[in-house]
Design an enzyme around this catalytic site. Sequence first.
Site, PDB file in Angstrom:
ATOM      1  N   VAL A  45      -3.540  -4.817   0.918  1.00 17.22           N
ATOM      2  CA  VAL A  45      -2.801  -3.597   0.589  1.00 17.22           C
ATOM      3  C   VAL A  45      -1.457  -3.786   1.299  1.00 17.22           C
ATOM      4  O   VAL A  45      -1.363  -3.666   2.507  1.00 17.22           O
ATOM      5  CB  VAL A  45      -3.522  -2.338   1.102  1.00 17.22           C
ATOM      6  CG1 VAL A  45      -2.636  -1.111   0.905  1.00 17.22           C
ATOM      7  CG2 VAL A  45      -4.853  -2.150   0.374  1.00 17.22           C
ATOM      8  N   PRO A  46      -0.426  -4.160   0.523  1.00 18.10           N
ATOM      9  CA  PRO A  46       0.774  -4.741   1.145  1.00 18.10           C
ATOM     10  C   PRO A  46       1.676  -3.704   1.812  1.00 18.10           C
ATOM     11  O   PRO A  46       2.772  -3.407   1.326  1.00 18.10           O
ATOM     12  CB  PRO A  46       1.473  -5.420  -0.025  1.00 18.10           C
ATOM     13  CG  PRO A  46       1.052  -4.624  -1.223  1.00 18.10           C
ATOM     14  CD  PRO A  46      -0.321  -4.103  -0.948  1.00 18.10           C
ATOM     15  N   CYS A  47       1.250  -3.182   2.937  1.00 22.70           N
ATOM     16  CA  CYS A  47       2.069  -2.186   3.643  1.00 22.70           C
ATOM     17  C   CYS A  47       3.335  -2.837   4.207  1.00 22.70           C
ATOM     18  O   CYS A  47       4.278  -2.133   4.570  1.00 22.70           O
ATOM     19  CB  CYS A  47       1.264  -1.500   4.740  1.00 22.70           C
ATOM     20  SG  CYS A  47       0.584  -2.630   5.948  1.00 22.70           S
ATOM     21  N   HIS A  48       3.364  -4.187   4.231  1.00 19.88           N
ATOM     22  CA  HIS A  48       4.597  -4.842   4.681  1.00 19.88           C
ATOM     23  C   HIS A  48       5.724  -4.638   3.661  1.00 19.88           C
ATOM     24  O   HIS A  48       6.880  -4.879   3.966  1.00 19.88           O
ATOM     25  CB  HIS A  48       4.352  -6.337   4.925  1.00 19.88           C
ATOM     26  CG  HIS A  48       3.879  -7.096   3.712  1.00 19.88           C
ATOM     27  ND1 HIS A  48       2.547  -7.172   3.357  1.00 19.88           N
ATOM     28  CD2 HIS A  48       4.556  -7.802   2.773  1.00 19.88           C
ATOM     29  CE1 HIS A  48       2.424  -7.900   2.251  1.00 19.88           C
ATOM     30  NE2 HIS A  48       3.631  -8.292   1.866  1.00 19.88           N
ATOM     31  N   ARG A  49       5.374  -4.193   2.454  1.00 22.28           N
ATOM     32  CA  ARG A  49       6.407  -3.941   1.438  1.00 22.28           C
ATOM     33  C   ARG A  49       6.962  -2.524   1.531  1.00 22.28           C
ATOM     34  O   ARG A  49       7.715  -2.092   0.645  1.00 22.28           O
ATOM     35  CB  ARG A  49       5.831  -4.171   0.033  1.00 22.28           C
ATOM     36  CG  ARG A  49       5.442  -5.626  -0.216  1.00 22.28           C
ATOM     37  CD  ARG A  49       4.868  -5.855  -1.605  1.00 22.28           C
ATOM     38  NE  ARG A  49       4.179  -7.143  -1.642  1.00 22.28           N
ATOM     39  CZ  ARG A  49       3.148  -7.420  -2.429  1.00 22.28           C
ATOM     40  NH1 ARG A  49       2.682  -6.493  -3.256  1.00 22.28           N
ATOM     41  NH2 ARG A  49       2.572  -8.604  -2.394  1.00 22.28           N
TER      42      ARG A  49
END
Lengths: 175, 321
Positions: free
Chosen positions: B218-222
């Site tokens: 779940v790409p929270c880095h985006r």
Amino acid sequence: MAEEAFETVVATHHAEIHRYLVRVTRRPGDADDLSQETFIRAFRAHASLTPGSNVRAWLFAIATNLCRNYWRSESRRRRAHEAAGETAAHHEEAGGEETMVMEQAGEEIGRIVAALPLRQRLAFTLRKVHELEYESIGRSLDCSPDTARAHVFQALRKIRRGLDAHAAMRTESTR
Amino acid sequence: MTTMSRECREIEPDLIAVATAEAPAAAARRVERHVESCASCRSELARYQTVDGLVTAYRDTRAPEADPTLARAQLESRLADLRSRVMRYGVFDSPLGPIAIGVSEHGVSMVEYVRQAERTGGRLARRTGEEAVEDPRRTEGLYRELADYLDGRRTRLDWPLDLRRTRSDFQRRVLEATAHLPYGAVTSYAGIARQIGAPRATRAVAQALRHNPLPIVVPCHRVIGSRGDLTGYAGTRIGLKRDLLAVEGIHTVAGRGDYHVDRRAVYYKYLDGGEYCLPTCGGILEKPLGEFTVFGSRARAEAVGLQPCSDCRPDLHPLPA
């Protein structure tokens, strides 16, 4: 996928492990609990089992370990002896003429086995009922295969003496 | 008499072994020789053979009340309960440091950066109420995909996700919206808040992502700050966020204790739009980042089916690479 494999383990071995536990505890209710505990523990450890291991011997080792913990409680030991006594009394009442000698001897052996010291009883049952190798029995009991064998032989000596005494008593009473 | 009884005593274990058919050949021969000359051991042997026969009879009698049906049924229900709570995990040495990956029967339930010497099992079990079982074999396939992803050889991790560890329905909505951010694109916390229909919940969105149980997947880095600053990641490990974005082609500029995305170096898509624009198109730079999803390259924008804007024509005037 590990889960599916474990279902097979349960399907293949549960009945036999349960039978073993009924024999050594002589209390079906406790055997129910211990057999569940055996498989719950096996489930948790299943992933770390080396592929190709002898699953059956491994399950017997877990069950045997649980038995030894179970038996450490003195009150349980006493209850089991009482249960053995009850079975004996019950069978004397029900014992008709037609009861076969073999069957009676089998029951007598059951009583003698119940009175054996724990390690002898476990070793005897693992070897003579479930036909495990001494190697596996030794692993279950934390001892060498030779010691496991010595336990089994000691159990046989006691069974032999017990049966002799039983036979002598029966000869007395029919006289 | 005394010497003989010692010999008899010594041979007795072999005698039992022969009677129960367990004796090796040499012992069997020894017993055979001995019983030829010793009547009492001969009868002992016969007695033990009888005992062995009776033991077989004992083995064949049914154990008393040995019906395992109930125990089996109870076991199955306990196993079913246990299975639903079990997480199998492995810890792998990734280019970003050790990473733990855990799966439940519902899907991937944990991705976690762990410290080098940390044994995760006990701690994880305490924290989540799950049963954590170390089982690297179960998760190594997932790790290989993750390693490919971190190398840039893979742009999607199509893993079934187990989001039962989310703290609230709100967090679940945040995670789901974040999971839909395309590879190579970023938005701001406010952008996610808008997407889930809670435009004033920017801080709550940041909080929900701070407790993301499945980072990378779940790409929270985006998701970044409104001014393009990366803001935070995995505690204080902002460098990981920069590295993950760099893999996806989003370059950042170092600032004081943080990094930021240069808003003049990315392409813009309005949240509901189907086109991508240059930063110079229609006063985009004056608008909050939360109104857009931004892309590091035209290729990434076109990979999700966007058309170049017909006004600013990013296809004819691309940004310098």
